[in-house]
Design a protein around this motif. Structure first.
Motif, mmCIF file in Angstrom:
data_model
loop_
_atom_site.group_PDB
_atom_site.id
_atom_site.type_symbol
_atom_site.label_atom_id
_atom_site.label_comp_id
_atom_site.label_asym_id
_atom_site.label_seq_id
_atom_site.Cartn_x
_atom_site.Cartn_y
_atom_site.Cartn_z
ATOM 1 N N ALA A 194 15.598 7.075 -100.063
ATOM 2 C CA ALA A 194 15.733 6.829 -101.501
ATOM 3 C C ALA A 194 14.774 5.726 -101.932
ATOM 4 O O ALA A 194 14.106 5.823 -102.970
ATOM 5 C CB ALA A 194 17.173 6.441 -101.835
ATOM 6 N N LEU A 195 14.670 4.692 -101.112
ATOM 7 C CA LEU A 195 13.771 3.581 -101.447
ATOM 8 C C LEU A 195 12.318 4.066 -101.511
ATOM 9 O O LEU A 195 11.599 3.779 -102.473
ATOM 10 C CB LEU A 195 13.914 2.462 -100.414
ATOM 11 N N VAL A 251 11.618 5.934 -104.662
ATOM 12 C CA VAL A 251 11.364 5.087 -105.828
ATOM 13 C C VAL A 251 9.955 4.500 -105.772
ATOM 14 O O VAL A 251 9.190 4.582 -106.739
ATOM 15 C CB VAL A 251 12.395 3.939 -105.909
ATOM 16 N N ILE A 252 9.623 3.911 -104.634
ATOM 17 C CA ILE A 252 8.307 3.259 -104.506
ATOM 18 C C ILE A 252 7.183 4.250 -104.786
ATOM 19 O O ILE A 252 6.242 3.947 -105.521
ATOM 20 C CB ILE A 252 8.156 2.657 -103.086
ATOM 21 N N SER A 305 6.498 4.907 -108.310
ATOM 22 C CA SER A 305 6.482 3.704 -109.132
ATOM 23 C C SER A 305 5.267 2.836 -108.776
ATOM 24 O O SER A 305 4.329 3.294 -108.123
ATOM 25 C CB SER A 305 7.801 2.965 -108.914
ATOM 26 N N SER A 306 5.292 1.602 -109.210
ATOM 27 C CA SER A 306 4.110 0.744 -109.111
ATOM 28 C C SER A 306 3.882 0.169 -107.719
ATOM 29 O O SER A 306 2.868 -0.472 -107.482
ATOM 30 C CB SER A 306 4.231 -0.394 -110.123
ATOM 31 N N GLY A 307 4.794 0.408 -106.791
ATOM 32 C CA GLY A 307 4.576 -0.063 -105.430
ATOM 33 C C GLY A 307 3.856 0.952 -104.564
ATOM 34 O O GLY A 307 3.466 0.665 -103.437
ATOM 35 N N ARG A 308 3.661 2.133 -105.100
ATOM 36 C CA ARG A 308 3.084 3.205 -104.278
ATOM 37 C C ARG A 308 1.674 2.880 -103.803
ATOM 38 O O ARG A 308 0.872 2.315 -104.543
ATOM 39 C CB ARG A 308 3.083 4.523 -105.040
ATOM 40 N N GLU A 316 2.941 6.120 -99.017
ATOM 41 C CA GLU A 316 3.014 7.572 -99.188
ATOM 42 C C GLU A 316 2.628 8.338 -97.925
ATOM 43 O O GLU A 316 3.376 9.184 -97.441
ATOM 44 C CB GLU A 316 2.076 8.014 -100.319
#
Lengths: 298, 298, 298, 298
Positions: free
Chosen positions: A200-201, A204-205, A208-211, A216
């Motif tokens: 799940a974390l 989200v990443i 979102s802006s942490g990708r 990935e």
């Protein structure tokens, strides 16, 4: 067209093999008996020295471990530059500091020799499959001349700018990579410790802006990115020892131009620490083990 | 259905406005006169206290600066929990530490009140346009109950897990973001100093393993990412002061569970340094100025 | 006894002067006209090259900016080793990496030449006063031979071990110094911001477990340590640029032996940042300015 | 004079014992049965709650693990402040953030109660021997009033300034200590790897600018400092877990006043990493193990 290929190791051997498969004449040199044997079997002409390989070459390709080897092959006693004719083309695919290739280019220019830096990404798998990315630093004409040869070994040829720009692009990219991998390792380990489901974390990443590539494609937490080294005990990846080498080049290049890189300076030492602790051969994403209690790393 | 909205600032005001536009009954409270005025103009029912707003509410939404305000509104003297009826739903969209919302949930559960954490990303623009992403921590049923309300304010509703998981996802994501932005800043500044064209460099990074949201969407070097704050003097972005707040939450949460985050620890202090030097209001990508000679920052 | 002194700059010039004052015969070389002039005025015999100075020398002393100069003077074309007779003694007082002097020692040994590394601490004031500390790496006999000469230039002659040990001692000491100065800067700035009287704070630290040379002798907060650079605008101290050079040597030496130094890696970059921002000439204790709001640094 | 002593653990128990040995009347409270038993055996009057102990007290001393316990004891339900008479004196020897004691002081002042913070250094050995150092934050008169009592438990009473200054001094000192210990660990490990004799290296450092408490008194390399924890497997020292607590207080206090501390932020996380890896109980100088190959740490 005669090609001389100096440095027939894990990467260079596979690259030379792709040239031979394309029907080109390749003379080669390496210090390792096994490397030479593989090269001969594939149809390469084995030579006794870099200079011997370069004697009748129109194109010289080098794929060597470090700047000192590159300098030695081109400029050293019995070096390649002594025998190359004007108009020939040198392609250095080693990953080294940008200044060394610029220095070599100055010498080459005086002799009418064309030269470019063309470090790669894609690893041994890309080298074998002929799908490497080449980051090329060269004058416009030299880049055009190098393209037909590089295209036998890679599928992505990026012209980064003048001589040295290929090295600059590679070390800047890899420094960002080295830091962002640690960032993802810290974020995933923190999330897990706080109790969130890691899938799940990561979901989200990655929307979102942490990708980033490290979250990935090569997520350090096992079972997140398909086919990532984390899923196979951090084997068969980009070795921590090689990441350390690239971070070292970034630090060295930064020092030469007096440019501070705080996170980079710390990251280099963190990879060094992993190597000291015996993990130089594991994929660099294994740095997440620094953030887990010992029982989780067994 | 009656909704109470506590906290009508830059974010909360716009979110409440979207609820009103959807025809819902919203009672609201804020300490700021201006916030209240805007809310009243948009059709909201102004209340004298959080408790007054919550008195007949079926749903309470809070959007507050820090954990102490959230605790105070729900649990404090004349708090919201005192007047809420069993079966009502609380949505806390503040960005706070995960433990606080878990503690609140334990109290709520004993009273038969449903609660979830639903921090957002998307900034004031997303809040205005109703396109926020909500990272929701909630029991499955509570998430279902919250969806129709949240969908008036955002377009991406991500169920991250049980209560607290929304906060965990947000702080882990933002910590990775905070570090990778510094990584990109260091890489771009190093490349520029070494002489590569910054557009060429960004091109390589964004098609390679260094790519991340910070390199693609919000590159700190001016003129790389379209519409990024770097192109307008680092204004109208995600303020460094807010990034610092989120990094602080990560450090605090990590300390609570005894989890080390080395890069995170350093990054927090680097953003703190930017704020000390007077740049708290600039987009956090302006941290690249730490890596440029003073004459480039004028 | 004839002495050749190569490198007559800020440090070397003063050291040579002390040898001349002691009545010794000193031939010298430097690239700078002014340096040469001062040396001649003091009674030195000016030579046209390092080799010319070394021709009839029993002892060669070198005080040069970096390893490349040292290598060039001893090993380069027309180098000193070509003309030195067996049994002569070389003393290198430059601050360079340990490996270079070890490599030189291997060459010297083959020629029957004695060599030692003898980097100094004490700065230009110590050089002028003849009160330098020499950290000497040498075989026992060579150390004995070097003592009478060194004692004209310094008052503390420390035998650190075999060739290279002087450099090792110096870079390890200076790395600790560079980090602990930042530690004191952070501690003093934090205390001041929290509202404690800085003299009271320094009093506690200096009688407690935080005490170090940087807190006692060279406190970065103005007005704490008598005669420290902090009291005179950070002038006339150990320049940040020189601290950066020494940190760089530590990082380089660490990389050669694959030793991680995390704080060291970060500290180097922090000093690099100071230099980028235009403060290379200030005493390194001025790094405290990174921890103060801009108005305090004017 | 009646003294109430709240918190009779490893430190508090020994401190109370010294008061009893001096013939003073001490009532005490602790949650631990064993602590209470020791206290009773030494002649202390056991009470059922902090408030019961404080009921007829002229002086209250607290020695508690964290700010929340301190707040609870003084301000909580059935707290000490409820029963103390005007003119009585509170001494808090816990190590907590400066803001908490300032907040308590504001409440105390309104009731006419005198209060000071008096955190200690010296560890359990100093507590037992009555040789602690007290860093006292107090109004001048309160400091005078506290002196006779403190002098039974310590030999060094340092007046650091107004209320809170004792805590400020302690956390600033300990943060410098925590960083400089890592600096020394890095320097010693680097020197050893480069081949210098560690005793010779320590000799140079301790007579030069790298010297600090961590290099002289508590050198992390075994066999350098007499009686240091490094010589006995890092046992019986200042536990890494306690250093982590103090670093955490520094980070927290810094965040409250928006003061950046880069090295401090990193150091906290490095000690956190040590604790995660299972070494919270070892002396904090054992952090040198992070810089040694695994075989050296067995």
């Amino acid at each position: 067209m005669n090609i001389a290929f100096i440095g027939l190791g894990n990467m260079g051997g596979k690259m030379a093999h792709n040239l031979l498969k394309a029907g080109l004449n390749v003379s080669g040199f390496d210090l390792s008996e096994i490397a030479i044997e593989h090269f001969a079997k594939a149809g390469g002409v084995v030579c006794e020295s870099p200079q011997a390989a370069a004697k009748n070459a129109d194109v010289v390709i080098t794929m060597l471990p470090a700047a000192k080897h590159v300098k030695d092959v081109y400029l050293g006693e019995n070096g390649v530059f002594e025998v190359l004719k004007a108009g020939s083309l040198c392609i250095d695919s080693s990953t080294i500091d940008p200044q060394t290739i610029k220095d070599l280019a100055a010498v080459a220019e005086a002799k009418g020799i064309k030269i470019c830096d063309a470090p790669v990404s894609g690893g041994t798998i890309g080298a074998g499959a002929g799908t490497l990315t080449f980051m090329v630093g060269a004058a416009a004409q030299t880049f055009q001349d190098a393209q037909p040869i590089l295209s036998h070994m890679g599928k992505n040829l990026v012209h980064c700018g003048e001589v040295g720009a290929g090295q600059i692009a590679k070390i800047c990219n890899n420094m960002i990579l080295g830091i962002s991998m640690i960032a993802v390792a810290e974020g995933m380990a923190l999330g897990a410790k706080l109790g969130i489901d890691t899938k799940a974390l990561a979901g989200v990443i990655n929307t979102s802006s942490g990708r980033c590539w490290s979250s990935e494609v090569c997520n350090p937490w096992p079972g997140i990115s398909e086919n990532a080294p984390a899923g196979r005990g951090y084997t068969d990846g980009f070795a921590t020892g090689l990441m350390l080498k690239d971070m070292g080049l970034a630090i060295e290049a930064a020092a030469q131009v007096k440019q501070p890189i705080l996170m980079g300076g710390l990251a280099e030492q963190m990879y060094q620490q992993r190597c000291l602790q015996g993990h130089a051969g594991l994929d660099f994403s294994s740095i997440i083990q620094q953030y887990l209690a010992p029982e989780n790393n067994e």
